[in-house]
Design an enzyme around this catalytic site. Structure first.
Site, PDB file in Angstrom:
ATOM      1  N   SER A 104      -4.888  -4.934  15.072  1.00 59.94           N
ATOM      2  CA  SER A 104      -4.954  -3.516  14.734  1.00 59.94           C
ATOM      3  C   SER A 104      -6.324  -3.285  14.101  1.00 59.94           C
ATOM      4  O   SER A 104      -6.982  -4.238  13.646  1.00 59.94           O
ATOM      5  CB  SER A 104      -3.815  -3.115  13.793  1.00 59.94           C
ATOM      6  N   GLU A 161      -8.986  -0.675  11.707  1.00 58.31           N
ATOM      7  CA  GLU A 161      -9.044   0.381  10.676  1.00 58.31           C
ATOM      8  C   GLU A 161     -10.398   1.082  10.723  1.00 58.31           C
ATOM      9  O   GLU A 161     -11.434   0.430  10.838  1.00 58.31           O
ATOM     10  CB  GLU A 161      -8.808  -0.263   9.307  1.00 58.31           C
ATOM     11  N   THR A 178      -8.380   5.618   7.158  1.00 56.12           N
ATOM     12  CA  THR A 178      -8.242   5.666   5.696  1.00 56.12           C
ATOM     13  C   THR A 178      -8.201   7.114   5.194  1.00 56.12           C
ATOM     14  O   THR A 178      -8.522   8.074   5.917  1.00 56.12           O
ATOM     15  CB  THR A 178      -9.392   4.919   4.987  1.00 56.12           C
ATOM     16  N   TYR A 179      -7.861   7.219   3.918  1.00 58.10           N
ATOM     17  CA  TYR A 179      -7.564   8.516   3.315  1.00 58.10           C
ATOM     18  C   TYR A 179      -8.111   8.489   1.904  1.00 58.10           C
ATOM     19  O   TYR A 179      -7.875   7.515   1.170  1.00 58.10           O
ATOM     20  CB  TYR A 179      -6.043   8.641   3.303  1.00 58.10           C
ATOM     21  N   ARG A 205      -0.396   3.925  -2.945  1.00 54.74           N
ATOM     22  CA  ARG A 205      -0.553   4.702  -4.170  1.00 54.74           C
ATOM     23  C   ARG A 205      -1.928   5.355  -4.157  1.00 54.74           C
ATOM     24  O   ARG A 205      -2.087   6.526  -4.423  1.00 54.74           O
ATOM     25  CB  ARG A 205      -0.431   3.799  -5.406  1.00 54.74           C
ATOM     26  N   GLY A 206      -2.967   4.549  -3.844  1.00 52.01           N
ATOM     27  CA  GLY A 206      -4.338   5.044  -3.867  1.00 52.01           C
ATOM     28  C   GLY A 206      -4.953   4.914  -5.252  1.00 52.01           C
ATOM     29  O   GLY A 206      -4.299   4.490  -6.209  1.00 52.01           O
ATOM     30  N   ASP A 207      -6.222   5.214  -5.325  1.00 53.90           N
ATOM     31  CA  ASP A 207      -6.955   5.208  -6.604  1.00 53.90           C
ATOM     32  C   ASP A 207      -7.584   6.574  -6.759  1.00 53.90           C
ATOM     33  O   ASP A 207      -8.272   7.048  -5.855  1.00 53.90           O
ATOM     34  CB  ASP A 207      -8.078   4.161  -6.573  1.00 53.90           C
ATOM     35  N   TYR A 230      -1.243  -7.896  -1.591  1.00 53.02           N
ATOM     36  CA  TYR A 230      -2.408  -8.458  -2.295  1.00 53.02           C
ATOM     37  C   TYR A 230      -2.200  -9.951  -2.554  1.00 53.02           C
ATOM     38  O   TYR A 230      -1.753 -10.342  -3.639  1.00 53.02           O
ATOM     39  CB  TYR A 230      -2.626  -7.709  -3.622  1.00 53.02           C
ATOM     40  N   LYS A 261       8.467  -2.326  -2.957  1.00 56.59           N
ATOM     41  CA  LYS A 261       8.049  -1.520  -1.803  1.00 56.59           C
ATOM     42  C   LYS A 261       8.870  -1.893  -0.570  1.00 56.59           C
ATOM     43  O   LYS A 261       9.224  -1.043   0.231  1.00 56.59           O
ATOM     44  CB  LYS A 261       6.593  -1.779  -1.400  1.00 56.59           C
ATOM     45  N   GLN A 320      -4.895  -6.861   1.570  1.00 50.31           N
ATOM     46  CA  GLN A 320      -6.275  -6.614   1.162  1.00 50.31           C
ATOM     47  C   GLN A 320      -7.149  -7.634   1.907  1.00 50.31           C
ATOM     48  O   GLN A 320      -6.667  -8.698   2.309  1.00 50.31           O
ATOM     49  CB  GLN A 320      -6.375  -6.834  -0.358  1.00 50.31           C
ATOM     50  N   PHE A 362     -18.083  -4.961  -2.512  1.00 50.46           N
ATOM     51  CA  PHE A 362     -16.796  -4.412  -2.111  1.00 50.46           C
ATOM     52  C   PHE A 362     -15.663  -5.370  -2.523  1.00 50.46           C
ATOM     53  O   PHE A 362     -14.629  -4.961  -3.058  1.00 50.46           O
ATOM     54  CB  PHE A 362     -16.826  -4.220  -0.600  1.00 50.46           C
ATOM     55  N   HIS A 377      -5.558  -7.557  11.222  1.00 50.32           N
ATOM     56  CA  HIS A 377      -5.940  -6.154  11.021  1.00 50.32           C
ATOM     57  C   HIS A 377      -7.420  -6.142  10.646  1.00 50.32           C
ATOM     58  O   HIS A 377      -7.799  -6.658   9.589  1.00 50.32           O
ATOM     59  CB  HIS A 377      -5.088  -5.541   9.901  1.00 50.32           C
TER      60      HIS A 377
HETATM   61  P1  FAD Z   1       1.010   0.084  -5.614  1.00 51.53           P
HETATM   62  O1  FAD Z   1       1.801  -0.682  -4.629  1.00 51.53           O
HETATM   63  O2  FAD Z   1       1.676   1.244  -6.262  1.00 51.53           O
HETATM   64  O3  FAD Z   1       0.495  -0.922  -6.736  1.00 51.53           O
HETATM   65  C1  FAD Z   1      -0.480  -0.474  -7.676  1.00 51.53           C
HETATM   66  C2  FAD Z   1      -0.353  -1.296  -8.964  1.00 51.53           C
HETATM   67  O4  FAD Z   1       0.864  -0.962  -9.624  1.00 51.53           O
HETATM   68  C3  FAD Z   1      -0.299  -2.799  -8.737  1.00 51.53           C
HETATM   69  O5  FAD Z   1      -1.005  -3.404  -9.797  1.00 51.53           O
HETATM   70  C4  FAD Z   1       1.177  -3.148  -8.799  1.00 51.53           C
HETATM   71  O6  FAD Z   1       1.405  -4.461  -9.262  1.00 51.53           O
HETATM   72  C5  FAD Z   1       1.685  -2.113  -9.797  1.00 51.53           C
HETATM   73  N1  FAD Z   1       3.066  -1.685  -9.489  1.00 51.53           N
HETATM   74  C6  FAD Z   1       3.528  -1.245  -8.308  1.00 51.53           C
HETATM   75  N2  FAD Z   1       4.834  -0.914  -8.409  1.00 51.53           N
HETATM   76  C7  FAD Z   1       5.185  -1.145  -9.688  1.00 51.53           C
HETATM   77  C8  FAD Z   1       6.389  -0.993 -10.425  1.00 51.53           C
HETATM   78  N3  FAD Z   1       7.511  -0.522  -9.828  1.00 51.53           N
HETATM   79  N4  FAD Z   1       6.388  -1.338 -11.742  1.00 51.53           N
HETATM   80  C9  FAD Z   1       5.275  -1.803 -12.339  1.00 51.53           C
HETATM   81  N5  FAD Z   1       4.088  -1.963 -11.676  1.00 51.53           N
HETATM   82  C10 FAD Z   1       4.057  -1.640 -10.381  1.00 51.53           C
HETATM   83  N6  FAD Z   1      -7.163   3.294  -0.955  1.00 51.53           N
HETATM   84  C11 FAD Z   1      -7.454   4.569  -0.642  1.00 51.53           C
HETATM   85  O7  FAD Z   1      -7.784   5.363  -1.521  1.00 51.53           O
HETATM   86  N7  FAD Z   1      -7.413   5.012   0.664  1.00 51.53           N
HETATM   87  C12 FAD Z   1      -7.027   4.213   1.665  1.00 51.53           C
HETATM   88  O8  FAD Z   1      -6.978   4.651   2.821  1.00 51.53           O
HETATM   89  C13 FAD Z   1      -6.681   2.853   1.370  1.00 51.53           C
HETATM   90  N8  FAD Z   1      -6.262   2.003   2.333  1.00 51.53           N
HETATM   91  C14 FAD Z   1      -5.866   0.731   1.988  1.00 51.53           C
HETATM   92  C15 FAD Z   1      -5.361  -0.102   3.002  1.00 51.53           C
HETATM   93  C16 FAD Z   1      -4.965  -1.401   2.694  1.00 51.53           C
HETATM   94  C17 FAD Z   1      -4.416  -2.276   3.793  1.00 51.53           C
HETATM   95  C18 FAD Z   1      -5.085  -1.881   1.367  1.00 51.53           C
HETATM   96  C19 FAD Z   1      -4.690  -3.305   1.048  1.00 51.53           C
HETATM   97  C20 FAD Z   1      -5.574  -1.060   0.379  1.00 51.53           C
HETATM   98  C21 FAD Z   1      -5.961   0.263   0.665  1.00 51.53           C
HETATM   99  N9  FAD Z   1      -6.438   1.131  -0.303  1.00 51.53           N
HETATM  100  C22 FAD Z   1      -6.773   2.434   0.022  1.00 51.53           C
HETATM  101  C23 FAD Z   1      -6.596   0.681  -1.695  1.00 51.53           C
HETATM  102  C24 FAD Z   1      -5.352   1.019  -2.528  1.00 51.53           C
HETATM  103  O9  FAD Z   1      -5.173   2.406  -2.584  1.00 51.53           O
HETATM  104  C25 FAD Z   1      -5.585   0.455  -3.933  1.00 51.53           C
HETATM  105  O10 FAD Z   1      -5.562  -0.934  -3.904  1.00 51.53           O
HETATM  106  C26 FAD Z   1      -4.683   1.032  -5.015  1.00 51.53           C
HETATM  107  O11 FAD Z   1      -5.211   0.621  -6.270  1.00 51.53           O
HETATM  108  C27 FAD Z   1      -3.247   0.513  -4.974  1.00 51.53           C
HETATM  109  O12 FAD Z   1      -2.514   1.045  -3.946  1.00 51.53           O
HETATM  110  P2  FAD Z   1      -1.084   0.387  -3.588  1.00 51.53           P
HETATM  111  O13 FAD Z   1      -0.473   1.215  -2.546  1.00 51.53           O
HETATM  112  O14 FAD Z   1      -1.219  -1.057  -3.346  1.00 51.53           O
HETATM  113  O15 FAD Z   1      -0.343   0.624  -4.996  1.00 51.53           O
END
Ligand code: FAD
Length: 308
Positions: A35, A37, A68-69, A126-128, A164, A184, A195, A235, A285
Site C-alpha cells: 500500500s 501513502e 494524510t490529513y 488521534r493526530g497531533d 508503534y 483500539k 510508524q 523526521f 506500506h
Molecule cells: P492514539 O492511539 O490515541 O495514541 C496517542 C497516545 O495516547 C499514545 O501515547 C497512547 O499510548 C496513548 N493512549 C491511547 N489510548 C489511550 C488510553 N485509552 N488511555 C491512556 N493512553 C492512551 N498524523 C497526522 O496528523 N496526520 C496523518 O495523516 C497521520 N498519519 C499517520 C499514519 C500512520 C500509519 C502513523 C503511524 C501515524 C500517523 N500520524 C498522522 C501521526 C499520529 O497522528 C501521531 O503519532 C499521534 O501523536 C498519535 O495518533 P494515534 O492515532 O496513534 O493516537
C-alpha cells in the site's frame, strides 16, 4: 459463541477480520501486498506531479493508497480531493482521519462525505494538534474515534489504525502503549500500519506482544524509503523512530553526496523489507513522500509488481 448468535454487524466484522488474517498468514514467498501513502499537494503543480507519480506507482498494483490529513482539519479538503482522484483512477483510496480538536458533528459530516464518495477504508488517528490550537475536542484517543466510526457506520469501513513498535513518543511506557493499542483493536480496528521503522526485530516483537494480549489484527510495517538523509533523521527523531546508529553515521558521512545516500538507502531499506517479508509481515506500506523512484526501485529489487 457460534455465528448464529451474532448480529449481522458482528458477523461482517468477523468475516472482515478473517480475510485480513488470511492475508497475514499468506506464505512469505507469495506476492506481498503493498500500500502507498501520499500527502495532499498544496499547489496545482504539486497535484499534476502527484498524478504522474501515482500513475508510475500503480505498476505495483497497490492494495490501497492512503492520503494524510492535517489534524485540526488543515488539509481536509485536499485529503478528500486526492482520495477522490485515486478512486476515479480505479484504486482504493483511504483518507487518514484524525479526531483531535474535532466535534462529533464534524466527524459525522466527514464520514457521510466519505460514504457518499465511495470510500471503504479509513486510517483512524488521534493526530497531533498544531501548537496553540487549543484543547482536545470531544475525542481524547484514536480508540474513541474507532468506536465512533463503528457506532455510526457499522462495518462500512475497513479501519486502519497506527501501531508503534518502538513506542509512541507520548506513551508512559511500552506496556501502557501496548494496552492503548489493544483498546483500539477492541474498539473495532480491522488492521494496523506501523510508524516508520528501520529495525525488523522491533516489528516482530511488537506483533508477538500484541498477539499475546489478544490484539491479533494484521500489522503492516510502515516503510520510509531513504531519499534525503537529513530529512529522514529529523523526521525519525520527531516521531520516535529509531534509526540504528550505524545507518545514521553512514548517512551523515555521505554529506551532500546524494548518489551515495540513494544507493546506500536502497540497499538498507530493501534488506529491511526482505527481513520483514521472510518473517511473515502481511504487506508493506510505503511512505512515498509523493515520489515514485525509490519505492519503485525497492519493489523491483523485491520482485514486487513485476508480472502481477
Ligand atoms: P492514539 O492511539 O490515541 O495514541 C496517542 C497516545 O495516547 C499514545 O501515547 C497512547 O499510548 C496513548 N493512549 C491511547 N489510548 C489511550 C488510553 N485509552 N488511555 C491512556 N493512553 C492512551 N498524523 C497526522 O496528523 N496526520 C496523518 O495523516 C497521520 N498519519 C499517520 C499514519 C500512520 C500509519 C502513523 C503511524 C501515524 C500517523 N500520524 C498522522 C501521526 C499520529 O497522528 C501521531 O503519532 C499521534 O501523536 C498519535 O495518533 P494515534 O492515532 O496513534 O493516537
Amino acid at each position: 459463541m457460534g455465528s448464529a448468535g451474532r448480529t449481522a454487524t458482528e458477523r461482517d466484522t468477523l468475516t472482515q477480520r478473517a480475510a485480513a488474517q488470511d492475508a497475514m498468514t499468506a506464505s512469505p514467498t507469495s506476492a506481498l501486498p503493498v500500500s502507498l501513502e501520499f500527502f495532499p499537494p498544496k499547489t496545482p503543480d504539486g497535484t499534476t506531479k502527484l498524478k504522474q507519480v501515482r500513475r508510475e506507482l500503480y505498476a505495483l498494483k497497490p492494495q490501497f493508497c492512503s492520503v494524510t490529513y492535517g489534524a485540526g482539519g488543515s488539509t481536509q479538503e485536499g485529503t478528500f480531493q486526492t482520495v477522490q482522484a485515486i478512486l476515479a483512477e480505479g484504486c482504493e483510496g483511504a483518507p487518514h482521519f484524525s479526531c483531535i480538536g474535532a466535534s462529533r458533528g464534524s466527524l459525522r459530516a466527514a464520514l457521510d462525505a466519505f460514504r457518499h464518495g465511495g470510500v471503504r477504508r479509513v486510517v483512524a488517528l488521534r493526530g497531533d494538534l498544531p501548537s496553540g490550537y487549543g484543547g482536545f475536542g470531544e475525542f481524547r484517543f484514536s480508540s474513541d474515534l474507532v468506536a465512533f466510526i463503528r457506532a455510526e457506520t457499522g462495518d462500512h469501513f475497513h479501519i486502519e489504525v497506527a501501531a508503534y513498535p518502538e513506542m509512541h513518543p507520548q506513551a508512559r511506557s511500552p506496556q501502557a502503549d501496548l494496552q492503548a493499542y489493544l483498546t483500539k483493536v477492541q474498539a473495532g480496528a480491522t488492521s494496523a500500519i506501523t510508524q516508520m521503522l528501520f529495525n525488523s526485530d522491533a516489528y516482530f516483537r511488537f506483533v508477538d506482544d500484541a498477539r499475546a494480549i489478544g490484539a491479533d489484527i494484521p500489522v503492516v510495517p510502515g516503510i520510509m524509503p531513504i531519499i534525503n538523509a537529513s530529512g529522514i533523521i529529523r523526521f525519525a527523531e520527531n516521531c520516535g523512530a529509531d534509526i540504528p546508529r550505524w545507518i545514521r553515521l553512514r548517512l551523515q558521512s555521505f554529506g551532500d553526496d546524494s548518489a551515495s545516500i540513494r544507493s546506500f538507502g536502497l540497499d538498507v531499506i530493501t534488506r529491511l523489507c526482505e527481513q520483514l517479508r521472510a518473517g511473515g509481515a502481511p504487506g508493506l506500506h510505503f511512505y512515498t513522500m509523493n515520489q515514485s523512484a525509490a519505492t519503485l526501485e525497492i519493489c523491483r529489487r523485491l520482485g514486487i509488481g513485476a508480472g502481477r
